[in-house]
Every structure is written in C-alpha cells, then in structure tokens.
Design a protein around this motif. Sequence first.
Motif, mmCIF file in Angstrom:
data_model
loop_
_atom_site.group_PDB
_atom_site.id
_atom_site.type_symbol
_atom_site.label_atom_id
_atom_site.label_comp_id
_atom_site.label_asym_id
_atom_site.label_seq_id
_atom_site.Cartn_x
_atom_site.Cartn_y
_atom_site.Cartn_z
ATOM 1 N N THR A 1 22.532 11.713 -15.854
ATOM 2 C CA THR A 1 22.656 11.732 -16.949
ATOM 3 C C THR A 1 22.828 10.626 -18.593
ATOM 4 O OG1 THR A 1 23.707 13.230 -17.435
ATOM 5 C CG2 THR A 1 22.015 14.238 -16.030
ATOM 6 N N ASP A 2 23.458 10.138 -17.982
ATOM 7 C CA ASP A 2 24.186 9.615 -19.298
ATOM 8 C C ASP A 2 23.038 8.346 -19.334
ATOM 9 O OD1 ASP A 2 25.661 11.352 -20.795
ATOM 10 O OD2 ASP A 2 27.670 10.601 -19.032
ATOM 11 N N TYR A 3 22.650 8.109 -17.986
ATOM 12 C CA TYR A 3 21.911 6.882 -17.855
ATOM 13 C C TYR A 3 20.711 6.704 -17.840
ATOM 14 C CZ TYR A 3 26.665 5.157 -16.768
ATOM 15 O OH TYR A 3 28.218 5.111 -16.513
ATOM 16 N N ALA A 4 20.127 7.768 -18.080
ATOM 17 C CA ALA A 4 18.566 8.240 -17.979
ATOM 18 C C ALA A 4 18.080 8.503 -19.122
ATOM 19 C CB ALA A 4 18.876 8.604 -16.687
ATOM 20 N N ALA A 5 16.691 7.923 -19.485
ATOM 21 C CA ALA A 5 15.671 7.980 -20.224
ATOM 22 C C ALA A 5 15.642 9.606 -20.460
ATOM 23 C CB ALA A 5 14.893 6.750 -20.179
ATOM 24 N N THR A 6 14.385 9.663 -21.712
ATOM 25 C CA THR A 6 14.073 11.015 -21.823
ATOM 26 C C THR A 6 13.639 10.794 -20.505
ATOM 27 O OG1 THR A 6 14.187 10.127 -24.240
ATOM 28 C CG2 THR A 6 12.618 12.149 -23.029
ATOM 29 N N SER A 7 13.707 12.729 -19.983
ATOM 30 C CA SER A 7 13.080 13.029 -18.716
ATOM 31 C C SER A 7 11.962 13.699 -19.550
ATOM 32 C CB SER A 7 13.627 14.298 -18.124
ATOM 33 O OG SER A 7 13.647 14.699 -16.882
ATOM 34 N N LYS A 8 10.034 13.295 -18.662
ATOM 35 C CA LYS A 8 9.589 13.784 -18.809
ATOM 36 C C LYS A 8 8.444 13.006 -18.016
ATOM 37 C CE LYS A 8 7.976 10.341 -22.488
ATOM 38 N NZ LYS A 8 6.908 9.879 -23.924
ATOM 39 N N THR A 9 7.364 13.175 -17.578
ATOM 40 C CA THR A 9 5.967 13.362 -17.030
ATOM 41 C C THR A 9 5.564 12.114 -18.110
ATOM 42 O OG1 THR A 9 6.192 15.835 -16.129
ATOM 43 C CG2 THR A 9 4.284 14.311 -15.516
ATOM 44 N N TYR A 10 5.455 11.481 -16.536
ATOM 45 C CA TYR A 10 4.698 10.073 -17.565
ATOM 46 C C TYR A 10 3.522 9.963 -16.655
ATOM 47 C CZ TYR A 10 9.451 8.650 -19.392
ATOM 48 O OH TYR A 10 9.853 8.985 -20.297
ATOM 49 N N ALA A 11 1.985 9.080 -16.686
ATOM 50 C CA ALA A 11 0.986 9.054 -15.399
ATOM 51 C C ALA A 11 1.405 8.011 -15.771
ATOM 52 C CB ALA A 11 -0.266 9.905 -16.662
ATOM 53 N N GLN A 12 0.588 6.975 -14.336
ATOM 54 C CA GLN A 12 0.799 5.727 -14.396
ATOM 55 C C GLN A 12 -0.391 5.309 -13.167
ATOM 56 O OE1 GLN A 12 4.510 3.835 -13.483
ATOM 57 N NE2 GLN A 12 4.727 5.630 -12.123
ATOM 58 N N TYR A 13 -1.208 4.047 -12.967
ATOM 59 C CA TYR A 13 -2.600 4.336 -12.331
ATOM 60 C C TYR A 13 -2.856 2.596 -11.895
ATOM 61 C CZ TYR A 13 -2.999 1.995 -17.272
ATOM 62 O OH TYR A 13 -3.486 1.276 -18.056
ATOM 63 N N LYS A 14 -3.600 2.722 -11.339
ATOM 64 C CA LYS A 14 -3.726 1.324 -10.893
ATOM 65 C C LYS A 14 -5.194 1.560 -10.866
ATOM 66 C CE LYS A 14 -4.419 -1.115 -7.069
ATOM 67 N NZ LYS A 14 -5.384 -1.127 -5.196
ATOM 68 N N ALA A 15 -6.584 0.499 -11.000
ATOM 69 C CA ALA A 15 -7.746 1.133 -11.344
ATOM 70 C C ALA A 15 -7.950 -0.658 -10.804
ATOM 71 C CB ALA A 15 -7.980 0.641 -12.614
ATOM 72 N N PHE A 16 -9.094 -0.992 -9.847
ATOM 73 C CA PHE A 16 -9.540 -2.257 -10.012
ATOM 74 C C PHE A 16 -11.111 -2.102 -9.485
ATOM 75 C CE2 PHE A 16 -10.066 -1.510 -5.176
ATOM 76 C CZ PHE A 16 -11.419 -2.124 -4.569
ATOM 77 N N ILE A 17 -12.380 -2.543 -10.149
ATOM 78 C CA ILE A 17 -13.722 -2.363 -10.057
ATOM 79 C C ILE A 17 -13.742 -3.982 -9.423
ATOM 80 C CG2 ILE A 17 -14.173 -3.601 -12.330
ATOM 81 C CD1 ILE A 17 -16.071 -1.649 -11.987
ATOM 82 N N SER A 18 -15.178 -4.022 -8.443
ATOM 83 C CA SER A 18 -15.282 -5.769 -8.033
ATOM 84 C C SER A 18 -17.282 -5.397 -8.242
ATOM 85 C CB SER A 18 -14.959 -5.717 -6.596
ATOM 86 O OG SER A 18 -14.608 -5.033 -6.083
ATOM 87 N N GLY A 19 -18.148 -7.141 -8.071
ATOM 88 C CA GLY A 19 -19.394 -6.509 -7.659
ATOM 89 C C GLY A 19 -19.809 -8.249 -6.474
ATOM 90 N N SER A 20 -20.337 -8.339 -6.068
ATOM 91 C CA SER A 20 -21.045 -9.809 -5.378
ATOM 92 C C SER A 20 -22.360 -9.299 -5.310
ATOM 93 C CB SER A 20 -20.186 -9.537 -4.129
ATOM 94 O OG SER A 20 -20.853 -8.092 -3.082
ATOM 95 N N PHE A 21 -23.039 -10.442 -5.247
ATOM 96 C CA PHE A 21 -24.494 -10.528 -5.453
ATOM 97 C C PHE A 21 -25.446 -11.446 -4.396
ATOM 98 C CE2 PHE A 21 -28.160 -12.068 -6.496
ATOM 99 C CZ PHE A 21 -29.654 -10.261 -6.831
ATOM 100 N N ASN A 22 -25.725 -11.611 -3.592
ATOM 101 C CA ASN A 22 -26.255 -12.370 -2.283
ATOM 102 C C ASN A 22 -27.148 -12.782 -3.472
ATOM 103 O OD1 ASN A 22 -24.262 -11.862 -0.787
ATOM 104 N ND2 ASN A 22 -25.757 -10.088 0.077
ATOM 105 N N PHE A 23 -26.806 -14.178 -2.997
ATOM 106 C CA PHE A 23 -28.253 -15.497 -4.011
ATOM 107 C C PHE A 23 -29.144 -15.883 -2.945
ATOM 108 C CE2 PHE A 23 -25.748 -15.195 -7.766
ATOM 109 C CZ PHE A 23 -26.630 -14.544 -8.897
ATOM 110 N N PRO A 24 -30.787 -16.057 -3.188
ATOM 111 C CA PRO A 24 -30.956 -17.107 -1.615
ATOM 112 C C PRO A 24 -30.064 -17.983 -1.535
ATOM 113 C CG PRO A 24 -32.708 -16.281 -4.087
ATOM 114 C CD PRO A 24 -31.236 -16.140 -4.040
ATOM 115 N N ALA A 25 -30.425 -18.187 -0.505
ATOM 116 C CA ALA A 25 -30.089 -20.393 0.504
ATOM 117 C C ALA A 25 -28.239 -20.047 0.641
ATOM 118 C CB ALA A 25 -30.463 -21.349 -0.447
ATOM 119 N N ASN A 26 -27.784 -18.350 0.804
ATOM 120 C CA ASN A 26 -26.487 -18.585 1.807
ATOM 121 C C ASN A 26 -25.513 -18.581 -0.142
ATOM 122 O OD1 ASN A 26 -27.213 -17.367 4.242
ATOM 123 N ND2 ASN A 26 -27.151 -19.836 4.725
ATOM 124 N N PHE A 27 -26.303 -18.369 -1.120
ATOM 125 C CA PHE A 27 -24.747 -19.164 -1.820
ATOM 126 C C PHE A 27 -24.681 -17.187 -2.442
ATOM 127 C CE2 PHE A 27 -27.170 -22.497 -2.954
ATOM 128 C CZ PHE A 27 -26.273 -23.254 -3.540
#
Length: 836
Positions: free
Chosen positions: A688-714
């Motif tokens: 307990t003497d080596y711990a930070a303040t005890s409380k509830t922390y919210a954490q997150y991980k997020a990602f977003i991606s997009g892809s588009f198929n152009f003519p001629a296989n681009f």
Amino acid sequence: MKSFYLLIAALWSCSVVFAQAPAAGAPPAGMAQTGSRIAGQVIDSLSGKPVEYATVSLARWGTTKNINGALTDGKGNFKIANVTPGQYKLTVSFMGYQAKSVKVTAEAGKLEQNAGKLLLLPSANVLKEVAVTGEVPVVENRVDKVVYNAEKDATVSGGNAGDVLRKVPMVSVDQDGNISLRGNQNVRILINGKPTGAVAASAADAMRMLPADQIKNVEVITSPSAKYDAEGSGGIINIITKKKEMSGVSGSISGGVGTRQNNGNANLNVNKNKLSVTTNFGGNATWPQTTNLFFNSFTPSSGTEQLQRGNSRTSRYGYMASGNVSYDFNDFNSLSTGIRLNEGRFKTDGTTSNSRSDNSVALEAYERDNYNKTKFGGFDWNADYTHKFKTQGHELSLAGQWSHSLNNTDFFTLYSSDVFADVRGDNHAKNDEYTAQLDYTLPLSKVVKIEAGGKGIFRDIKSPSNFYTVAGDGFVFDDLLSNVYTYNQDVYAGYTVLSLQMSKTVGLQVGGRVEYTDIEGRSENAASGVAPASNDYTNFIPSFAISKTLKNFQSVRFSYSKRIQRPSLQFLNPFRDVSNEQSQRQGNPQLAPEVTHSLELNYSAMPSPGSMINTSVYFRHTTDIIESFAKPDTYNGKEVVFTTYDNTGDNNSFGASLYGSVNPVKNLTLRGNVDVFTYKPTASNAFTDYAATSKTYAQYKAFISGSFNFPANFVAETFMILNSPRRTFQGENPSFSMWVMSFNKQFLNKKAKIGINVVDPFNENKHFRSKVNTGRLVQESDFSIPFRSVGINFSYSFGKVNFTPQPRKKRGVNNDDLKQDNGQGGQGGQGMGSGN
C-alpha cells in the motif's frame, strides 16, 4: 516422482471414461432414435472448403413444403434426424451461392442415408465481382475465436508481425512491442498452434523477426476451453503462417525497402499425393536509429533527486526459417515433423549525462557511455502422429517438441568520473524445453463428444552472469557480483472436455483441467547470498461455454474460464543487476501464479451482405497480480531506484468490445474496433505504501480503417490506431497512436503486387512518457524515437496448383503457459538473463 504419479492418474481416469463410453454413433441414454438420419457435407465448388451455417431443408418429393431442416457446422456437415421412410428433396442454400437441390431416399431399417458432398456454385452476381471483391473478409467471427486474415490486408505489406497484431481486434502493441489482449499483457503467443523459443525469450523481438508477408491470419481466443494449457490469463493469440493447402508446387517471394526497416520473405510449398513439404525464410533489418532519453526520480522522504539525459543509437536484424514434412500413410494414419530456426541481434551505443542532488544541493555530476550487444536464437523441433478411427471425429494423437534457445548479452559501461568504477559483463542464458502430449477425441453419439488427454512440460534453464570491474589498467572478474542461476520447472496436466449439441441451434461445452507445477531454483555462487528456491502448487481449471445460433446469421455465446499465469525467468531470477548505478533490478523466486476468473457474453451478426458486427461484454477478477514495482533503496551507500516483482494485489475489470465492418458503397469497405475496460487494483497490505491512488481507471484501444478498390486493380487503404496509457498500480505507461496509408497495384493476373506505405507522415519523432507517483517515489521518463517512414513493397506468387479439400488439422504441441516479459528482456536487462 509424485508428479509422475499425478500424470499417470489423470490419464488412467481418462481411459476409464473411454472404456465405459457407449459405442460411437449410438444415441445417448434417454434419447431414442426414431426413423433414419440424412447426413452430408456442403462444399464451396471453387475453393473446395466447407461452407459454414448453410441452410439445409427437407421436403417430400413432389411438394414444396419443408418438413425438416438443419444448419451446417464448422466443417460443412449437417444431420437431419427422425426421417420416416420415403423420397425427399434436399435443398441447400446460402447467401452468395446458387441453391442446390438433390433427391434422397430414406430406406426402412437403414439407420443413416449419406447424401455425400454437395457442391455449391457462387451466384451469378458474385461470379461477376469475384475478380475484385469476392474474397474472404479481413475479420471473421467464429464460434470460439476471432480471425484476422492478414493476407487480405494490403496495409501490412512490408512490415513485421508487430504491425499485423496492431490491427487485430482486441489486441494492442505498444511502442516497445509489448503485446496485450483487452489490456492484459498476460497473453500466450503461438505460431501455427505451437510455442517457439523465440517468443519465450522475447515476444517483442520475435514479432520483429517475423515478416508480415509470411502471415496468413491471426486467431484470437479470449475464453480458451480446458483442453488448452491453463497459462495465459489474457487469452491466446495464434499466428498462422502461409502454407497453401493445395496439390502441386507453389511459392511466393516478397520484400520491402523503407526508411525505417527492410525485409524479405520466400515460401515454397510442394504437395504431391500423400506427401507435403513446406519451407519458408523471412528476415528484416533496420537502419540505425537514434533514441533520446529523459529520466527523473525524486524521493520525498530524503529529498534525493536523480536526473538522466542522453541518447542512444540502435540497429537490429533478425530472421526466421522453417521446414515441415507431413505424410499421410492412409486415411487413418499420418505423421508430421518440422523445425523452425530463428536468430536476431540488436546493438545499442549510448551516452547519458547524470546528476544527483540532495534537497537541491548538487552531490555529483558525470557522463556515462554504454555499449550493449544482444544476440538470441535457437530452434523448435516438433513431431506428431495422428490416428483416425473409422467413426468420423474419433482420433488419437501423440505429439512431442524440443525447444532450445540462447540469449547472449554483452555490455560495458564507462564513466567520466572516479565516483563510479567502469564495469563490463555478460549474460549467456540457455533454455531447453521438452514437451510430450497425448490427445484423444471420442464421439459418443452424433450430438455428444468427449475430449481428453495428458501433457508434460519439462524446462531446464541456466543463466550465468559474469561481471568484471576495473583493477589497475584492466578488468578483473568480480566473484561477488557474478552468479550462475539454474531453474527447473515441470508441469504435469490432464484434461477432459465434454461437448453437447443440445438442439439444432444450441451447443454446450464443459471441461476441467488439473495442472501440477514443481519448481526448483538455485544459485551456484554462495557469496551472492541467494537462497535456494522451491515451490509447487496444483490448480484446477474449469471451463464452460454455451452458444446459440439465431435467425438471420446471428449468434450469441456465454462463457466462463479460469486461467493462471506462471512467472518466467525474467520475473524469478534473484540476482541483482547493478550495471546501472541509479536504477537496479532483481527477480523474485517466491512468486505465486496469477489466477483469473473470466465471464464473457458475445454477440455477432451479419445485418447485410458484406457487413458484420461482433460485440462482447466481460468481467475479469484477478488475484495475486504479478507486477513490477519501484521503490527507493540504498546500494553501496548511495540511493538507487530498485525495481523488483511481486504478487502486488487483486484487480476487478469490466470491459466491452465492439467490432464492425460495412460496405456503404460499392468498392468501399470501412472497419472499426473499440475496446474499453477498467483497471482497479487493490494493493495488498505489504504494498500500500508503494501504490498510487486507488481508484477505477478507464482504458481503451481503438482503430478505424478504410479501403477502396479503384479500376485497373489499384487499391488504396488507410488505418489509424489510438491506445490510451496503460495503468499500473504505481502509475501509467505511455499511450500509443499511429496512422498508416498504402497504395498498391496488382498485375500479372493478380499474381504480383507493388505498393507504397507511409507511416505517420506528420510525426518525424514520437514521444513516449511514463509516470510513477506513490507516497515514497515520484518518477518520470520520456523517450523519443524516429517514427515517420516511407517504404516500397512488392510480392509475387508462382506455381501451378489444383485446389483440394482442406486436410485434417494436425494437433501438434501447444504450450500456453508462462508469463512473458513482453519485450522487456530485450531492453538491456543484463544481469537478469532471459533464457526463457
């Protein structure tokens, strides 16, 4: 010897269950069979792969009204029970395919009528678009796992496995390569279902060695059943490398050149009748990179402040090579053996300016030059034999593996002041791991299956640390600082899993596993004062899961699992690393394993063609959390920051995960994933003497991606990642973000591809800051590394092959245990060793 008896008892118990089981195919007690059954398998006519969740309906011949039906399982199989004698029309339908109807006859007195393999043809619309969009989705949600198909994602080309994992739902990879699953770093990483010595030594370095172009897909299992090893409280990440399941000769070459790293990869597959040979080689090398460092530590009780500023220059390389040979003697017996080699090295040269003060009064100031070289490598040899019985699903497999790894670190430190003496040292650690595994699967009926087996893992680790101090004009061996630490860990396990298909839409799985762990650790240097360590414990690991298939391609699943996390050598070695005069580190051989109980509710749906939703909510309760903690200490009359490991307390975590994929317009695909979870540590009284303040922390991980198929296989793709800072019971570790863009052109009938990748175009350097703030210690660090990069990548596939149905999966060895250092062993922890 008592552990050997425990394993024998577990296997004997399993054999008793088998001996008393009814014959395969017989209905279970209380379930009388009326009429006959109609069974078969639904296959994709182009790929030769099973079609999951296809609808099979049954109608009287000459009528249109359906009187019975079923859904296909993960292998494309279906069964329709209680069919009275007569002639019927069997119709198979699935989105994107043409419906197929066949005539079948249920004969009086015949228990089962086999309709055989039913081939589905893609619908006309799908066939028109298959050249552009008719592909496996990037992310698939399956009954027991989430699968990320890396080979379908152009943005990972030219990178390494760490770049791939950053895009996998629920997985996070920070700037050091540390890997976590839903915020939990206690995750077991496998390659093709097997552990590898490279991952055991340093997961971060192993991921840097494995090119992204060598990865086919990544499987994420958040609630493993009892048949998996109990280790890995966060779950399992299984990386599947490319091995084409087709007849003929095929292969590919790929590579990339960029401002941060360069890589190359080659694969060759030969499949001829009963023989299959697969080889691959991949490697990477980075240009030298300069890292800037700032470190500040303050002890309120004494007023002592320590400050470090400096920079270091690092270069690295690594490679992996593997070969596998498998042979099917007949339809019932097969043998497979393979070897995987790995080697890597990184070298760091740096200079820091250091100062120490007491209540703002300067005590000392000096320069320090560090030279560090780490080389690691080894091999994993495995062999497995599988025997299939005449009844479908009835099989026995025996597997073995030998993993051998070396981790050699050499360093020396030079000081500009006589306050500290120059020091030189090395740590050449060796780890041998032997595994034997037996698995048995017995279908008790068409709806009941039992799996059981036993396993033994035997680890032999030796970590010698040699230190040399200045004497006159040279270095002499230091008996007090040097040490050889030997560590042995034996694990014996037995498991049983029962699977029951309660109805056409409801499945149930329950299991239990018992693991006994025996640990011995000893130091060969009596002068070090390190006492021998001995520990043993037994864990019972239950698992439970129930799933239900709903209408319109929806499914829901509830599961419970218990997992443990054993500490590996980096956490256990009691030798004190004093190579840094301001910051020192020591392991703890008395660590108990973490124990985690998890509850999870998962829902998935396909609301429209080309779109998918997967969401889950979960709760985790973890006891005896293993975390590092820092505290002020005194060494040779000077105050230092001392870091060690302990079971610091408990944690309750609530979380939710949401993944979605949608095609709003033709040729455009959008994907996103968000994981949100809480961290609320409760430190035990000793910390307990080596711990930070005890409380509830919210954490997150997020990602977003997009892809588009152009003519001629681009093809153009982009994705962005944002991870919150990761909390510890003393403070927080850095946040992480990244933006990647790619543009690719396919040609030679899509057998070749060339493209360009851009990473974080607006951030030449990226800063990573961490904090510790307790009543006894305030600590802050900041380091920056070059991050912006531009690279060119290419790939080419060759060979003429014929598709065949996917062969049966070989079980092999799957060691899901040991808490890893997640790359920390590769950051220059010289005296600790990293042989595991």
